[in-house]
Design a protein around this motif. Structure first.
Motif, PDB file in Angstrom:
ATOM      1  N   ARG A   1       0.832  -1.205   0.000  1.00 57.13           N
ATOM      2  CA  ARG A   1       0.000   0.000   0.000  1.00 57.13           C
ATOM      3  C   ARG A   1       0.868   1.257   0.000  1.00 57.13           C
ATOM      4  O   ARG A   1       1.917   1.303   0.655  1.00 57.13           O
ATOM      5  N   THR A   2       0.395   2.269  -0.711  1.00 57.36           N
ATOM      6  CA  THR A   2       0.959   3.610  -0.650  1.00 57.36           C
ATOM      7  C   THR A   2      -0.189   4.547  -0.291  1.00 57.36           C
ATOM      8  O   THR A   2      -1.189   4.603  -1.012  1.00 57.36           O
ATOM      9  N   VAL A   3      -0.062   5.258   0.831  1.00 52.66           N
ATOM     10  CA  VAL A   3      -1.187   6.044   1.337  1.00 52.66           C
ATOM     11  C   VAL A   3      -0.749   7.440   1.741  1.00 52.66           C
ATOM     12  O   VAL A   3       0.435   7.714   1.945  1.00 52.66           O
ATOM     13  N   GLU A   4      -1.760   8.298   1.871  1.00 55.33           N
ATOM     14  CA  GLU A   4      -1.570   9.643   2.416  1.00 55.33           C
ATOM     15  C   GLU A   4      -2.269   9.669   3.781  1.00 55.33           C
ATOM     16  O   GLU A   4      -3.490   9.761   3.861  1.00 55.33           O
ATOM     17  N   PRO A   5      -1.522   9.543   4.875  1.00 54.52           N
ATOM     18  CA  PRO A   5      -2.131   9.406   6.207  1.00 54.52           C
ATOM     19  C   PRO A   5      -2.632  10.740   6.763  1.00 54.52           C
ATOM     20  O   PRO A   5      -1.976  11.769   6.605  1.00 54.52           O
TER      21      PRO A   5
ATOM     22  N   ARG B   1       5.741  14.817  -0.305  1.00 54.64           N
ATOM     23  CA  ARG B   1       4.778  15.620   0.438  1.00 54.64           C
ATOM     24  C   ARG B   1       3.457  15.669  -0.327  1.00 54.64           C
ATOM     25  O   ARG B   1       3.438  15.728  -1.551  1.00 54.64           O
ATOM     26  N   PHE B   2       2.351  15.659   0.387  1.00 58.18           N
ATOM     27  CA  PHE B   2       1.049  15.730  -0.273  1.00 58.18           C
ATOM     28  C   PHE B   2       0.213  16.853   0.321  1.00 58.18           C
ATOM     29  O   PHE B   2       0.422  17.269   1.472  1.00 58.18           O
ATOM     30  N   ARG B   3      -0.699  17.347  -0.486  1.00 57.85           N
ATOM     31  CA  ARG B   3      -1.654  18.348  -0.009  1.00 57.85           C
ATOM     32  C   ARG B   3      -2.873  17.614   0.527  1.00 57.85           C
ATOM     33  O   ARG B   3      -3.520  16.843  -0.192  1.00 57.85           O
ATOM     34  N   GLU B   4      -3.200  17.861   1.788  1.00 53.91           N
ATOM     35  CA  GLU B   4      -4.266  17.115   2.442  1.00 53.91           C
ATOM     36  C   GLU B   4      -5.608  17.338   1.754  1.00 53.91           C
ATOM     37  O   GLU B   4      -6.005  18.467   1.489  1.00 53.91           O
ATOM     38  N   ARG B   5      -6.292  16.238   1.454  1.00 53.18           N
ATOM     39  CA  ARG B   5      -7.612  16.294   0.821  1.00 53.18           C
ATOM     40  C   ARG B   5      -8.687  16.545   1.874  1.00 53.18           C
ATOM     41  O   ARG B   5      -8.477  16.300   3.065  1.00 53.18           O
ATOM     42  N   GLU B   6      -9.825  17.020   1.436  1.00 51.87           N
ATOM     43  CA  GLU B   6     -10.947  17.188   2.356  1.00 51.87           C
ATOM     44  C   GLU B   6     -11.390  15.822   2.866  1.00 51.87           C
ATOM     45  O   GLU B   6     -11.488  14.866   2.097  1.00 51.87           O
ATOM     46  N   HIS B   7     -11.648  15.749   4.155  1.00 50.80           N
ATOM     47  CA  HIS B   7     -12.044  14.459   4.737  1.00 50.80           C
ATOM     48  C   HIS B   7     -12.817  14.700   6.010  1.00 50.80           C
ATOM     49  O   HIS B   7     -12.757  15.783   6.619  1.00 50.80           O
TER      50      HIS B   7
END
Length: 320
Positions: free
Chosen positions: A169-173, A212-218
């Motif tokens: 898995r590759t995830v954005e925590p 680095r990732f930009r956090e998605r709405e959640h």
């Protein structure tokens, strides 16, 4: 400036060792004048340390209690003791303590020298606790995930599903959630293009990346995990109308096993999951209130079968 900073830190360490020091005692210990000690005390106050000074016999300098918590200065033994305690607390069941301990441990681990970090790991590896039904989680993996959430970087890991199917898995925590028995990660699964919940005890080879990732709405991670843990992860999902107020139903159920919502002041919608219909029926019977099964229909059949069996055991003839 470097010598002054070092001296102020040594002064702080002395103040933490015993309740009261006189100016001359501190000056002798640090090899400076009492005037330098007074200036260093002002520097500590400017940093937020509540240093108090009293005159007369028995007087001197001491650390008081402030409104906030200033930075702490720990020696090697104290740092190891705190880190070991935090690791134990991070796996505990006290409400709120696990998350706070993990955040604190992540900060301490970031600045701890490698030699002390290895001591902490050695102590943790050599320590056993009595089993309380909790799923074992690797402490280092927990820290890596906490830092990845903080730094908004992607994480790769190997994962084993409920049916023991392995996957990479590759995830954005975005959040870690402790239920008391297990740790869960809420993350956006990059390959599956959807939000997922992962049990930490099923993870191996946890490695944060430099991406680095930009956090998605959640939604709130705790609410997301609760819903997944209570129903989505099980073979059967049930919707039950319980004839009791939400506050009373909440006292007899656990957030780890059900999702509750008020229908009105006297009835509550209970959503839960289970591996077997009989397990769901048993727990519903233990609630002690009248209830109606909205779905699944198979659960009503299981309740009827269990009810008939209970009546026969009690020597009562079932009515048709």
């Amino acid at each position: 400036m470097a010598e002054t900073t070092e001296r102020v830190l040594r002064l702080l360490g002395l103040l933490q060792q015993r309740p009261v020091w006189t100016g001359p005692e501190l000056a002798e210990r640090l090899g400076v004048t009492t005037r330098s000690i007074r200036r260093d005390m002002e520097r500590l106050r400017a940093l937020g340390y509540p240093v108090e000074a009293t005159q007369g016999v028995g007087g001197g300098y001491q650390l008081g209690r402030g409104r906030g918590v200033p930075p702490l200065l720990l020696d090697d033994a104290e740092a190891v003791a705190v880190a070991v305690s935090l690791r134990m607390a991070a796996g505990g069941t006290v409400s709120g303590a696990s998350e706070a301990a993990l955040r604190t441990l992540a900060k301490l681990d970031q600045v701890m020298p490698p030699r002390l970090r290895s001591e902490v790991r050695a102590i943790h590896a050599a320590t056993q606790t009595l089993d309380s039904g909790q799923a074992a989680v690797d402490g280092d993996a927990l820290l890596r995930l906490a830092r990845a959430v903080r730094d908004t970087v992607r994480v790769r890991f190997a994962y084993e599903s409920r049916d023991q199917t392995p996957s990479a898995r590759t995830v954005e925590p975005v959040g870690l959630v402790a239920t008391g028995r297990r740790w869960y990660l809420m993350a956006y699964d990059v390959d599956r293009d959807d939000w997922r919940t992962f049990r930490l005890d099923r993870m191996t080879k946890v490695e944060p990346t430099t991406w680095r990732f930009r956090e998605r709405e959640h939604e709130d991670p705790a609410a997301f995990v609760q819903r997944a843990v209570a129903s989505a992860a099980y073979r059967f999902q049930a919707r039950i109308v319980v004839h009791a107020p939400l506050s009373e139903v909440a006292e007899r159920t656990s957030v780890r096993s059900v999702v509750l919502s008020a229908i009105d002041d006297e009835t509550t919608l209970l959503e839960a999951g289970g591996e077997t219909l009989y397990g769901l029926a048993f727990h519903l019977a233990l609630l002690g209130w009248e209830f109606e099964v909205q779905e699944p229909a198979e659960l009503r059949a299981a309740l009827a079968e269990m009810g008939g069996r209970a009546l026969r055991a009690a020597g009562v003839e079932a009515r048709t």
